[in-house]
Design a protein around this motif. Structure first.
Motif, PDB file in Angstrom:
ATOM      1  N   LEU A 154       0.668  -1.200  -0.001  1.00 28.34           N
ATOM      2  CA  LEU A 154       0.016  -0.015  -0.047  1.00 28.34           C
ATOM      3  C   LEU A 154       0.578   1.150   0.041  1.00 28.34           C
ATOM      4  N   ALA A 155       2.111   1.084   0.876  1.00 28.90           N
ATOM      5  CA  ALA A 155       2.834   2.309   0.933  1.00 28.90           C
ATOM      6  C   ALA A 155       3.560   2.529  -0.373  1.00 28.90           C
ATOM      7  N   ARG A 156       3.943   1.772  -1.050  1.00 30.08           N
ATOM      8  CA  ARG A 156       4.595   1.630  -2.383  1.00 30.08           C
ATOM      9  C   ARG A 156       3.658   2.186  -3.290  1.00 30.08           C
ATOM     10  N   SER A 157       2.280   1.433  -3.491  1.00 34.23           N
ATOM     11  CA  SER A 157       1.474   2.143  -4.494  1.00 34.23           C
ATOM     12  C   SER A 157       0.827   3.338  -4.465  1.00 34.23           C
ATOM     13  N   CYS A 158       0.724   3.797  -3.041  1.00 33.41           N
ATOM     14  CA  CYS A 158       0.061   5.130  -2.827  1.00 33.41           C
ATOM     15  C   CYS A 158       0.899   5.954  -1.885  1.00 33.41           C
ATOM     16  N   PRO A 159       2.094   6.366  -2.486  1.00 35.12           N
ATOM     17  CA  PRO A 159       2.965   7.260  -1.585  1.00 35.12           C
ATOM     18  C   PRO A 159       2.395   8.536  -1.345  1.00 35.12           C
ATOM     19  N   ARG A 160       1.764   9.142  -2.389  1.00 37.32           N
ATOM     20  CA  ARG A 160       1.094  10.461  -2.327  1.00 37.32           C
ATOM     21  C   ARG A 160      -0.170  10.575  -1.346  1.00 37.32           C
ATOM     22  N   ALA A 161      -0.790   9.232  -1.119  1.00 31.82           N
ATOM     23  CA  ALA A 161      -1.727   9.383  -0.435  1.00 31.82           C
ATOM     24  C   ALA A 161      -1.388   9.354   0.899  1.00 31.82           C
ATOM     25  N   VAL A 162      -0.432   8.339   1.212  1.00 30.12           N
ATOM     26  CA  VAL A 162       0.157   8.229   2.687  1.00 30.12           C
ATOM     27  C   VAL A 162       0.680   9.629   3.191  1.00 30.12           C
ATOM     28  N   GLU A 163       1.368  10.181   2.045  1.00 31.85           N
ATOM     29  CA  GLU A 163       2.065  11.465   2.659  1.00 31.85           C
ATOM     30  C   GLU A 163       0.943  12.396   2.990  1.00 31.85           C
ATOM     31  N   LEU A 164      -0.099  12.489   2.049  1.00 34.20           N
ATOM     32  CA  LEU A 164      -1.193  13.609   2.375  1.00 34.20           C
ATOM     33  C   LEU A 164      -1.634  13.187   3.697  1.00 34.20           C
ATOM     34  N   LEU A 165      -2.072  12.060   4.080  1.00 36.21           N
ATOM     35  CA  LEU A 165      -2.624  11.643   5.321  1.00 36.21           C
ATOM     36  C   LEU A 165      -1.814  11.854   6.281  1.00 36.21           C
ATOM     37  N   SER A 166      -0.647  11.696   6.301  1.00 36.29           N
ATOM     38  CA  SER A 166       0.411  12.278   7.384  1.00 36.29           C
ATOM     39  C   SER A 166       0.639  14.060   7.599  1.00 36.29           C
ATOM     40  N   THR A 167       0.402  14.487   6.555  1.00 37.78           N
ATOM     41  CA  THR A 167       0.456  15.783   6.572  1.00 37.78           C
ATOM     42  C   THR A 167      -0.715  16.571   7.249  1.00 37.78           C
ATOM     43  N   ILE A 168      -2.066  15.784   6.843  1.00 34.47           N
ATOM     44  CA  ILE A 168      -3.276  16.089   7.712  1.00 34.47           C
ATOM     45  C   ILE A 168      -3.226  15.698   8.909  1.00 34.47           C
ATOM     46  N   ALA A 169      -2.478  14.651   9.450  1.00 37.16           N
ATOM     47  CA  ALA A 169      -2.346  14.365  10.794  1.00 37.16           C
ATOM     48  C   ALA A 169      -1.679  15.509  11.483  1.00 37.16           C
TER      49      ALA A 169
ATOM     50  N   ARG B  19      -6.718   7.720  -4.104  1.00 32.07           N
ATOM     51  CA  ARG B  19      -8.130   8.352  -3.825  1.00 32.07           C
ATOM     52  C   ARG B  19      -9.073   7.586  -2.825  1.00 32.07           C
ATOM     53  N   ARG B  20      -9.028   6.123  -3.476  1.00 32.50           N
ATOM     54  CA  ARG B  20      -9.787   5.086  -2.691  1.00 32.50           C
ATOM     55  C   ARG B  20      -9.360   4.902  -1.264  1.00 32.50           C
ATOM     56  N   LEU B  21      -7.852   4.910  -1.180  1.00 28.37           N
ATOM     57  CA  LEU B  21      -7.392   4.459  -0.077  1.00 28.37           C
ATOM     58  C   LEU B  21      -7.620   5.618   0.948  1.00 28.37           C
ATOM     59  N   ILE B  22      -7.710   6.819   0.534  1.00 33.41           N
ATOM     60  CA  ILE B  22      -8.099   8.066   1.383  1.00 33.41           C
ATOM     61  C   ILE B  22      -9.286   7.981   1.843  1.00 33.41           C
ATOM     62  N   ASP B  23     -10.374   7.437   0.606  1.00 31.45           N
ATOM     63  CA  ASP B  23     -11.916   7.338   1.162  1.00 31.45           C
ATOM     64  C   ASP B  23     -11.994   6.239   2.375  1.00 31.45           C
ATOM     65  N   ASP B  24     -11.194   5.149   2.240  1.00 32.80           N
ATOM     66  CA  ASP B  24     -11.444   4.140   3.195  1.00 32.80           C
ATOM     67  C   ASP B  24     -10.934   4.595   4.665  1.00 32.80           C
ATOM     68  N   VAL B  25      -9.876   5.403   4.577  1.00 33.04           N
ATOM     69  CA  VAL B  25      -9.117   5.858   5.883  1.00 33.04           C
ATOM     70  C   VAL B  25      -9.999   6.821   6.248  1.00 33.04           C
ATOM     71  N   LEU B  26     -10.824   7.746   5.721  1.00 33.26           N
ATOM     72  CA  LEU B  26     -11.501   8.794   6.291  1.00 33.26           C
ATOM     73  C   LEU B  26     -13.043   8.479   6.609  1.00 33.26           C
ATOM     74  N   GLY B  27     -13.520   7.405   5.713  1.00 34.38           N
ATOM     75  CA  GLY B  27     -14.753   7.088   6.094  1.00 34.38           C
ATOM     76  C   GLY B  27     -15.826   8.176   6.190  1.00 34.38           C
ATOM     77  N   GLU B  28     -17.194   8.003   6.525  1.00 32.78           N
ATOM     78  CA  GLU B  28     -18.088   8.975   6.650  1.00 32.78           C
ATOM     79  C   GLU B  28     -18.629   9.048   7.989  1.00 32.78           C
ATOM     80  N   GLY B  29     -18.500  10.293   8.503  1.00 28.32           N
ATOM     81  CA  GLY B  29     -18.989  10.789  10.114  1.00 28.32           C
ATOM     82  C   GLY B  29     -20.346  11.085  10.111  1.00 28.32           C
ATOM     83  N   GLU B  30     -20.794  11.817  11.147  1.00 33.88           N
ATOM     84  CA  GLU B  30     -21.903  11.986  11.589  1.00 33.88           C
ATOM     85  C   GLU B  30     -22.792  13.189  10.521  1.00 33.88           C
TER      86      GLU B  30
END
Length: 287
Positions: free
Chosen positions: A50-65, A90-101
């Motif tokens: 996952l980290a190899r396939s989606c490096p920009r998504a992982v980097e973006l999630l780390s920046t957001i954190a 994008r799919r990975l980000i969707d899965d991590v963030l999910g849908e809240g209230e």
């Protein structure tokens, strides 16, 4: 028709039409997953791959954190665009963030809609502009800026009170009070609530109120403790806030005069908690 300030047209049950925010064209195995289901799916995959396939998504999630950990409720929001990410990222980000209230829509001047979806990590929002799919971004803050801006820019600054229809009982003094409060309210002040559940208002009164205040550009729904629908009226700083039970019956019907109602806002303590949870997800699945 149901009682209440806002009455659904033609018997409609839901005044808020919430559209899916995620990648509609994604693989079926990813669609419709809850937050826990999405993370369970992640757990079955190879984290190194996952980290190899989606490096920009992982980097973006780390920046957001990192960013949300320093976010304050009254500070300007922070925006992170998704341009340049491929479908898998994008799919990975969707899965991590999910849908809240909290979810909803903002009607824009050109007739299009902005779709709003809070993630399972409170204070992190996903926004997509209907007119242009490239305007798909993540925003950190108590509420997306597009909501706060529309509440000011796309509503009237004053209440125009016309002749009251026959059968009106208490609508005129209530409208006069709403007008006075709306004109006097300033950012930083507490919102003021008018509770129609306790007021002796006739159906004619409620209809006249709705017609006078009109419908605004914002419709939000919160599914925290029960269902709450938040609708901007056509008058600046005036909101319809309705709470419903499991039978979709109004149990509390109010107008709030002030800023975006607190039920739709991320709380100050949410930012630190969401930062910690997102960091834990990144450590668990991508490192």
């Amino acid at each position: 028709m149901k009682p209440g300030f806002w009455i659904a047209p033609e018997g409609a049950e839901q005044p808020v039409s919430v559209f899916p925010i995620g990648e509609e064209a994604l693989d079926v195995q990813y669609k419709g997953l809850t937050a826990s289901g999405a993370l369970a799916k992640l757990a079955t995959l190879d984290s190194e791959e996952l980290a190899r396939s989606c490096p920009r998504a992982v980097e973006l999630l780390s920046t957001i954190a990192s960013a949300i950990g320093s976010q304050a409720a009254d500070a300007p929001t922070q925006l992170f665009r998704l341009e340049g990410l491929n479908d898998l990222e994008r799919r990975l980000i969707d899965d991590v963030l999910g849908e809240g209230e909290v979810a909803g829509v903002v009607a824009l001047p050109d007739g299009s809609l902005a779709q709003i979806q809070e993630s399972v990590l409170a204070g992190i929002w996903r926004i997509r502009l209907e007119r242009d799919e490239s305007h798909d971004y993540i925003e950190i803050g108590a509420v997306p800026e597009i909501v706060a801006r529309a509440a000011i820019d796309l509503t009237a600054g004053d209440v125009v009170i016309g002749p009251a229809p026959e059968g009106t009982m208490n609508a005129l003094p209530v409208l006069a009070e709403i007008r006075e409060r709306a004109l006097a309210w300033r950012p930083g002040q507490r919102s003021q609530t008018i509770n129609f559940t306790l007021l002796p208002m006739s159906p004619v009164d409620m209809s006249f109120l709705q017609q006078t205040l009109g419908n605004g550009p914002i419709q939000l729904m919160s599914r925290g403790y029960g269902t709450c629908r938040v609708l901007a009226t056509g008058v600046r700083h005036v909101w319809s806030v309705q709470f419903f039970n499991a039978m979709d019956t109004i149990i509390l019907d109010t107008l709030e005069v002030g800023g975006v109602p607190v039920v739709a806002l991320a709380a100050p303590e949410d930012f630190e908690d969401s930062a910690e949870r997102l960091k834990q997800i990144i450590e668990a699945y991508f490192t």
